[in-house]
Write an enzyme that holds these catalytic residues in place. Structure first.
Site, PDB file in Angstrom:
ATOM      1  N   ASP A  29      45.595  46.084  29.433  1.00  0.00           N
ATOM      2  CA  ASP A  29      45.080  44.739  29.259  1.00  0.00           C
ATOM      3  C   ASP A  29      43.607  44.689  29.309  1.00  0.00           C
ATOM      4  O   ASP A  29      43.090  44.297  29.703  1.00  0.00           O
ATOM      5  CB  ASP A  29      45.761  43.899  29.507  1.00  0.00           C
ATOM      6  N   HIS A  73      40.872  43.706  41.685  1.00  0.00           N
ATOM      7  CA  HIS A  73      42.880  44.084  41.443  1.00  0.00           C
ATOM      8  C   HIS A  73      43.305  45.660  40.886  1.00  0.00           C
ATOM      9  O   HIS A  73      43.369  46.402  41.395  1.00  0.00           O
ATOM     10  CB  HIS A  73      43.448  43.076  40.399  1.00  0.00           C
TER      11      HIS A  73
END
Length: 339
Positions: free
Chosen positions: A31, A263
């Site tokens: 995303d 992340h």
């Protein structure tokens, strides 16, 4: 090779990496997202991986923007040969995605840099169908690195009962194990984005490796590291330095740190070299209602429960519990600043 040790009754696994004669076939479910861009560029610069496709999902941005950004990032990298398959625009049960992290990644998902976008289009096959197609084409060979909500994967599991056994491995960025979430105290963003989908994937029986924010909050670049990216001779480093201004501003405001958490790229490192983390093995379930919606619960004890519960018979997954954070951050920086 996996070496298992006892850790307070829980089983902890240290995975040692063995170089394969050929790179892993990888599909990145993404995303994009600034740290997604980092992870995608890192994967493209890693000889251990053969990125065969990107599939897109909502999360940092809406799915249509994720698709546009994925096509742009591949064009920037000179990899227009890699197809992009657009994924679900809503969560598994049809709810409209109502939380987009534009306050973290900017309106465009790329730090409000608004780069020139690609004229290329996604392929006609939608992401869940494409995942099924590739897993059946290369049974046991496909690694899916899931960097957003798990809607596309859950749909694939529901559509094809053999999917979980045919996929080689699923490496997931998601969950907050023994730490607070980053959406609220209970939930991490990717799991919060579609808890029903996450529970289906975690319990499907595939070979799953989970990297939660208990790990990724230990892996970061400082402001000096970002300056090094910008001053490097790498077009990737310069791109990410520019895009990361917005991301760094968010970290200063939200966490009061002169650094950014890595992340998605740290999760991609787990696909490249899993030996840089250790893992505990057990069942993971996801809370789907109430104020703890999106909470990841991990049972990695050897206890035999007296009464039948919803935890009985759940296939185990591997959850990262420690990380060599300096080596992970250094590896990412090394490859993304290399010319």
């Amino acid at each position: 090779m996996a070496v298992q040790t006892e850790n307070g009754g829980a089983q902890t696994t240290t995975t040692t990496s063995k170089q394969s004669s050929s790179p892993k076939k990888v599909i990145i479910d993404t995303d994009p997202g600034i740290d997604d861009a980092m992870a995608i560029f890192f994967a493209l610069k890693s000889p251990e991986l053969d990125v065969i496709a990107l599939t897109t999902i909502f999360g940092n941005v809406q799915t249509t923007t994720a698709t546009v950004n994925a096509l742009h990032l591949l064009e920037f990298a000179g990899r227009e040969d890699i197809p992009v398959s657009e994924g679900s625009k809503t969560s598994l049960r049809g709810a409209v995605k109502d939380r987009i992290a534009d306050f973290v990644h900017g309106k465009d998902g790329l730090g409000n840099t608004y780069p020139t976008l690609s004229d290329r289009k996604p392929i006609d096959t939608l992401a869940p169908d494409y995942l099924i197609q590739k897993v059946n084409e290369f049974p046991g060979e496909i690694t899916i690195v899931a960097l957003g909500p798990l809607t596309n994967l859950a749909k694939a599991v529901e559509m094809d009962p053999t999917f979980a056994k045919k996929v080689g491995q699923i490496v997931i960025l998601g969950g907050a194990f023994q730490v607070n979430g980053n959406v609220n105290p209970a939930a991490e963003a990717n799991i919060y984005g579609d808890p029903e989908a996450a529970d289906i994937v975690f319990t499907c029986g595939a070979d799953i490796l989970v990297v939660g924010i208990n790990i990724t909050h230990q892996v970061y670049w400082t402001g000096k590291d970002l300056e090094d990216l910008g001053n490097s001779s790498s077009k990737f480093g310069k791109y990410l330095y520019k895009a990361s201004h917005f991301y760094a501003k968010y970290h200063r405001e939200a966490y009061d740190i002169d650094a950014i958490y890595l992340h998605d790229p740290a999760t991609m490192v787990a696909a490249v070299d899993p030996s840089l983390m250790t893992y505990a093995t057990g069942a993971v379930r996801v809370q789907q209602e109430g104020i703890c919606r999106g909470l990841t619960l991990f049972n990695n004890t050897n206890k035999v429960w007296h009464d039948p519960t919803d935890w009985c018979g759940i296939p185990p997954v591997k959850v990262a519990v420690s990380v060599d954070s300096d080596r992970v951050a250094s590896l990412l920086k090394e490859r993304l600043t290399a010319p």
